[in-house]
Motif scaffolding. Structure first.
Motif, PDB file in Angstrom:
ATOM      1  N   ARG A  44      52.796 -16.469 -18.052  1.00 31.94           N
ATOM      2  CA  ARG A  44      52.406 -15.943 -16.730  1.00 31.94           C
ATOM      3  C   ARG A  44      52.244 -17.074 -15.713  1.00 31.94           C
ATOM      4  NH1 ARG A  44      49.689 -12.744 -20.104  1.00 31.94           N
ATOM      5  NH2 ARG A  44      47.826 -14.027 -20.098  1.00 31.94           N
ATOM      6  N   GLN A  81      60.850  -9.842 -28.712  1.00 39.67           N
ATOM      7  CA  GLN A  81      59.862  -9.304 -29.645  1.00 39.67           C
ATOM      8  C   GLN A  81      59.964 -10.017 -31.004  1.00 39.67           C
ATOM      9  OE1 GLN A  81      60.134  -5.100 -30.765  1.00 39.67           O
ATOM     10  NE2 GLN A  81      57.948  -4.928 -30.400  1.00 39.67           N
ATOM     11  N   ALA A  92      53.247  -7.842 -29.427  1.00 41.94           N
ATOM     12  CA  ALA A  92      53.372  -7.217 -28.102  1.00 41.94           C
ATOM     13  C   ALA A  92      54.298  -6.025 -28.258  1.00 41.94           C
ATOM     14  CB  ALA A  92      53.949  -8.204 -27.096  1.00 41.94           C
ATOM     15  N   THR A  93      54.035  -4.964 -27.484  1.00 44.20           N
ATOM     16  CA  THR A  93      54.902  -3.778 -27.592  1.00 44.20           C
ATOM     17  C   THR A  93      56.217  -4.062 -26.858  1.00 44.20           C
ATOM     18  OG1 THR A  93      54.141  -2.801 -25.535  1.00 44.20           O
ATOM     19  CG2 THR A  93      52.881  -2.263 -27.535  1.00 44.20           C
ATOM     20  N   GLU A 131      57.601  -2.181 -24.812  1.00 43.16           N
ATOM     21  CA  GLU A 131      57.449  -1.787 -23.407  1.00 43.16           C
ATOM     22  C   GLU A 131      56.861  -2.943 -22.590  1.00 43.16           C
ATOM     23  OE1 GLU A 131      54.966   1.599 -22.861  1.00 43.16           O
ATOM     24  OE2 GLU A 131      55.321   1.638 -20.698  1.00 43.16           O
ATOM     25  N   ASP A 132      55.808  -3.581 -23.136  1.00 41.40           N
ATOM     26  CA  ASP A 132      55.194  -4.708 -22.416  1.00 41.40           C
ATOM     27  C   ASP A 132      56.186  -5.853 -22.252  1.00 41.40           C
ATOM     28  OD1 ASP A 132      52.864  -3.395 -22.126  1.00 41.40           O
ATOM     29  OD2 ASP A 132      51.769  -4.442 -23.723  1.00 41.40           O
ATOM     30  N   ASN A 156      58.748  -4.963 -19.605  1.00 41.17           N
ATOM     31  CA  ASN A 156      58.183  -5.094 -18.257  1.00 41.17           C
ATOM     32  C   ASN A 156      58.026  -6.553 -17.859  1.00 41.17           C
ATOM     33  OD1 ASN A 156      58.079  -2.397 -17.778  1.00 41.17           O
ATOM     34  ND2 ASN A 156      56.031  -2.143 -18.658  1.00 41.17           N
ATOM     35  N   ASP A 157      57.648  -7.389 -18.832  1.00 37.19           N
ATOM     36  CA  ASP A 157      57.492  -8.817 -18.528  1.00 37.19           C
ATOM     37  C   ASP A 157      58.844  -9.449 -18.180  1.00 37.19           C
ATOM     38  OD1 ASP A 157      55.777 -11.151 -18.377  1.00 37.19           O
ATOM     39  OD2 ASP A 157      57.000 -11.894 -20.041  1.00 37.19           O
ATOM     40  N   ARG A 212      59.757  -8.425 -14.697  1.00 43.76           N
ATOM     41  CA  ARG A 212      58.961  -9.209 -13.733  1.00 43.76           C
ATOM     42  C   ARG A 212      59.534 -10.622 -13.602  1.00 43.76           C
ATOM     43  NH1 ARG A 212      55.548 -13.172 -14.196  1.00 43.76           N
ATOM     44  NH2 ARG A 212      55.472 -13.157 -16.462  1.00 43.76           N
TER      45      ARG A 212
END
Ligand code: DC
Length: 263
Positions: free
Chosen positions: A133, A194, A204-205, A207-208, A211-212, A215
């Motif tokens: 991040r 993953q 981590a899923t 989906e996450d 999305n990351d 982003r």
């Protein structure tokens, strides 16, 4: 710099080009038994997160006997240092102080490059979700980008290097001998990410992770300085559905063809 692969043997130059320097790489092609001498060559490999760049670049470098320069790791190292020094990216003096303390080098190992910042091994620390991040604003900072691009260019100038990142073929080394742009579908990239997480014991899923990636793609392509962009003269390799062995083989063939034309 010495190694062997199914593409042939790589070793430092002896007398093939007459200069006897230690910087040349000779690749003896098994099909023709002809030695190819590579000197001062730069391969730029760019692409989005999860396209398989890092593994491909590392294995490609090993096959060719080139150095591997992971430019993403330089941004991650800067993010870690900024975090530790509690640097506000809006404060030029704080950023400058931080960059003055940025002493980075890589130690090549068989299956990865260790990343050393100011004598500390930060290889694992720069792969955390938190650095994932924090690295985005750091990579969007024009002063930090200028500094790191110069740092990367200096290493590339030593020659016989595979540079891997987002802007290595457009900003860092626009004159690179070979430019490759690796791509893959969003789903492929998320599933690969993953697996990487699982290998390092993180969870981590899907989906996450997806999305990351979305982003990061947005941040990488929309930033004002050094955005992720395919160079006009880059060769695009879509790795969706390819195994890692297949993509390394493909990229290696493309590089050897291009490099052989430039001898
Ligand atoms: O490839 P990676 O995920 O390790 O890259 C980390 C971050 O650094 C990512 O946000 C993109 C950025 N980066 C960049 O802006 N320019 C590069 N040449 C390499 C990476």
């Amino acid at each position: 710099m010495v190694g062997s692969s199914d593409r042939g043997e790589t070793r430092p130059c002896d007398s093939h080009c007459g200069c006897r320097c230690l910087d040349h790489i000779i690749i003896v092609m098994p099909e023709t038994n002809t030695p190819n001498v590579f000197h001062g060559k730069v391969i730029a490999l760019d692409g989005p997160a999860g396209s398989g760049k890092s593994t491909t670049a590392r294995l490609l470098a090993r096959r060719l006997g080139f150095e591997y320069l992971d430019t993403g790791a330089t941004y991650r190292a800067a993010a870690l240092l900024a975090q530790r020094m509690n640097v506000s990216l809006d404060d030029d003096q704080q950023v400058e102080r931080m960059l003055n303390q940025f002493h980075l080098h890589f130690v090549a190992e068989t299956d990865k490059n260790r990343v050393i910042l100011n004598d500390e091994d930060i290889t694992a620390a720069i792969r955390s979700g938190e650095i994932d991040r924090l690295v985005t604003p750091v990579a969007g900072h024009s002063g930090i980008r200028r500094f790191l691009a110069a740092w990367q260019r200096e290493r590339a100038a030593q020659g016989n290097v595979v540079l891997e990142g987002r802007d290595t073929g457009t900003v860092v080394c626009p004159d690179a001998d070979v430019k490759i742009y690796l791509d893959a579908s969003l789903d492929t990239r998320a599933r690969r990410r993953q697996l990487d997480f699982e290998r390092t014991g993180q969870t981590a899923t899907l989906e996450d992770i997806t999305n990351d990636i979305i982003r990061r793609d947005k941040a990488d392509t929309e930033r004002a300085h050094g955005p992720l962009k395919r160079a006009d003269d880059a060769i695009v390799v879509d790795t969706s559905g390819m195994t890692i062995e297949e993509q390394v083989e493909k990229v290696c063939q493309v590089c050897l063809q291009r490099l052989s034309k430039k001898l």
